[in-house]
Write a protein that holds these residues in place. Structure first.
Motif, PDB file in Angstrom:
ATOM      1  N   GLN A  46       0.835  -1.244   0.150  1.00  0.00           N
ATOM      2  CA  GLN A  46       0.188  -0.083   0.006  1.00  0.00           C
ATOM      3  C   GLN A  46       0.968   1.295   0.048  1.00  0.00           C
ATOM      4  O   GLN A  46       2.329   1.267   0.569  1.00  0.00           O
ATOM      5  N   THR A  47       0.162   2.400  -0.488  1.00  0.00           N
ATOM      6  CA  THR A  47       1.143   3.434  -0.909  1.00  0.00           C
ATOM      7  C   THR A  47       1.105   4.299   0.800  1.00  0.00           C
ATOM      8  O   THR A  47      -0.195   4.624   1.131  1.00  0.00           O
ATOM      9  N   ILE A  48       2.080   4.689   1.246  1.00  0.00           N
ATOM     10  CA  ILE A  48       2.109   5.278   2.244  1.00  0.00           C
ATOM     11  C   ILE A  48       2.356   6.901   1.968  1.00  0.00           C
ATOM     12  O   ILE A  48       3.394   7.226   1.190  1.00  0.00           O
ATOM     13  N   ARG A  49       1.508   8.137   2.139  1.00  0.00           N
ATOM     14  CA  ARG A  49       1.716   9.414   1.817  1.00  0.00           C
ATOM     15  C   ARG A  49       2.338  10.302   2.516  1.00  0.00           C
ATOM     16  O   ARG A  49       2.042  10.108   3.834  1.00  0.00           O
ATOM     17  N   GLY A  50       3.223  10.978   2.394  1.00  0.00           N
ATOM     18  CA  GLY A  50       3.691  12.018   3.233  1.00  0.00           C
ATOM     19  C   GLY A  50       4.197  13.209   2.705  1.00  0.00           C
ATOM     20  O   GLY A  50       4.230  13.414   1.306  1.00  0.00           O
ATOM     21  N   ARG A  51       4.349  14.381   3.671  1.00  0.00           N
ATOM     22  CA  ARG A  51       4.917  15.377   3.049  1.00  0.00           C
ATOM     23  C   ARG A  51       5.779  16.011   4.023  1.00  0.00           C
ATOM     24  O   ARG A  51       5.953  15.843   5.177  1.00  0.00           O
ATOM     25  N   TRP A  52       6.986  16.754   3.619  1.00  0.00           N
ATOM     26  CA  TRP A  52       8.063  17.282   4.477  1.00  0.00           C
ATOM     27  C   TRP A  52       8.359  18.542   3.811  1.00  0.00           C
ATOM     28  O   TRP A  52       8.379  18.748   2.549  1.00  0.00           O
ATOM     29  N   ARG A  53       9.514  19.110   4.508  1.00  0.00           N
ATOM     30  CA  ARG A  53      10.072  20.336   4.039  1.00  0.00           C
ATOM     31  C   ARG A  53      11.574  20.233   4.166  1.00  0.00           C
ATOM     32  O   ARG A  53      12.019  19.774   5.284  1.00  0.00           O
ATOM     33  N   SER A  54      12.396  20.873   3.430  1.00  0.00           N
ATOM     34  CA  SER A  54      13.682  21.039   3.633  1.00  0.00           C
ATOM     35  C   SER A  54      14.106  22.256   2.846  1.00  0.00           C
ATOM     36  O   SER A  54      13.988  22.568   1.860  1.00  0.00           O
ATOM     37  N   ASP A  55      14.940  23.139   3.507  1.00  0.00           N
ATOM     38  CA  ASP A  55      15.313  24.318   2.925  1.00  0.00           C
ATOM     39  C   ASP A  55      14.272  25.064   2.615  1.00  0.00           C
ATOM     40  O   ASP A  55      14.456  25.885   1.214  1.00  0.00           O
ATOM     41  N   GLY A  56      13.051  25.142   3.168  1.00  0.00           N
ATOM     42  CA  GLY A  56      12.037  25.950   2.397  1.00  0.00           C
ATOM     43  C   GLY A  56      11.367  25.331   1.420  1.00  0.00           C
ATOM     44  O   GLY A  56      10.367  25.965   0.646  1.00  0.00           O
TER      45      GLY A  56
END
Length: 106
Positions: A46-56
């Motif tokens: 199954q697909t795990i969905r994520g969001r994250w930030r790096s250096d803006g």
């Protein structure tokens, strides 16, 4: 009788940071590498969905979880520390999330 082992979980991306799909070969090569190293590997499809930030910069991830249960040794830990760097290059990622914890196998 039960025994304690260490589980290493790796979140592998299905897309590069620019949104390009990861090749099936990159995932297959990783699964084969783990099986050859430890004798077994498991993968959740199954697909795990994520969001994250790096250096803006904001990134969106589609990931799969791969895991192996291995002896709780320094050698196993050292393998995954080195493996993380190979995976970052293979999947062209800023980072690859690798977690570990003890489990009891009954």
């Amino acid at each position: 009788m039960s025994r304690m082992v260490r589980r290493f979980e790796v979140l592998l991306p299905l897309r590069l940071n620019d949104g390009t799909p990861v090749s099936d070969a990159a995932v297959a090569d990783t699964l084969i590498e783990f099986e050859e190293q430890f004798g077994a590997v498991s993968c959740e499809t199954q697909t795990i969905r994520g969001r994250w930030r790096s250096d803006g910069q904001s990134y969106r991830d589609d990931l799969i979880r791969v895991f192996v249960d291995v002896p709780d040794t320094a050698e196993s830990r050292d393998y995954f520390i080195a493996c993380k760097e190979r995976l970052k290059a293979r999947f062209q990622q800023l980072d690859i999330w690798v977690t570990t914890f003890l489990i009891e196998v009954l």
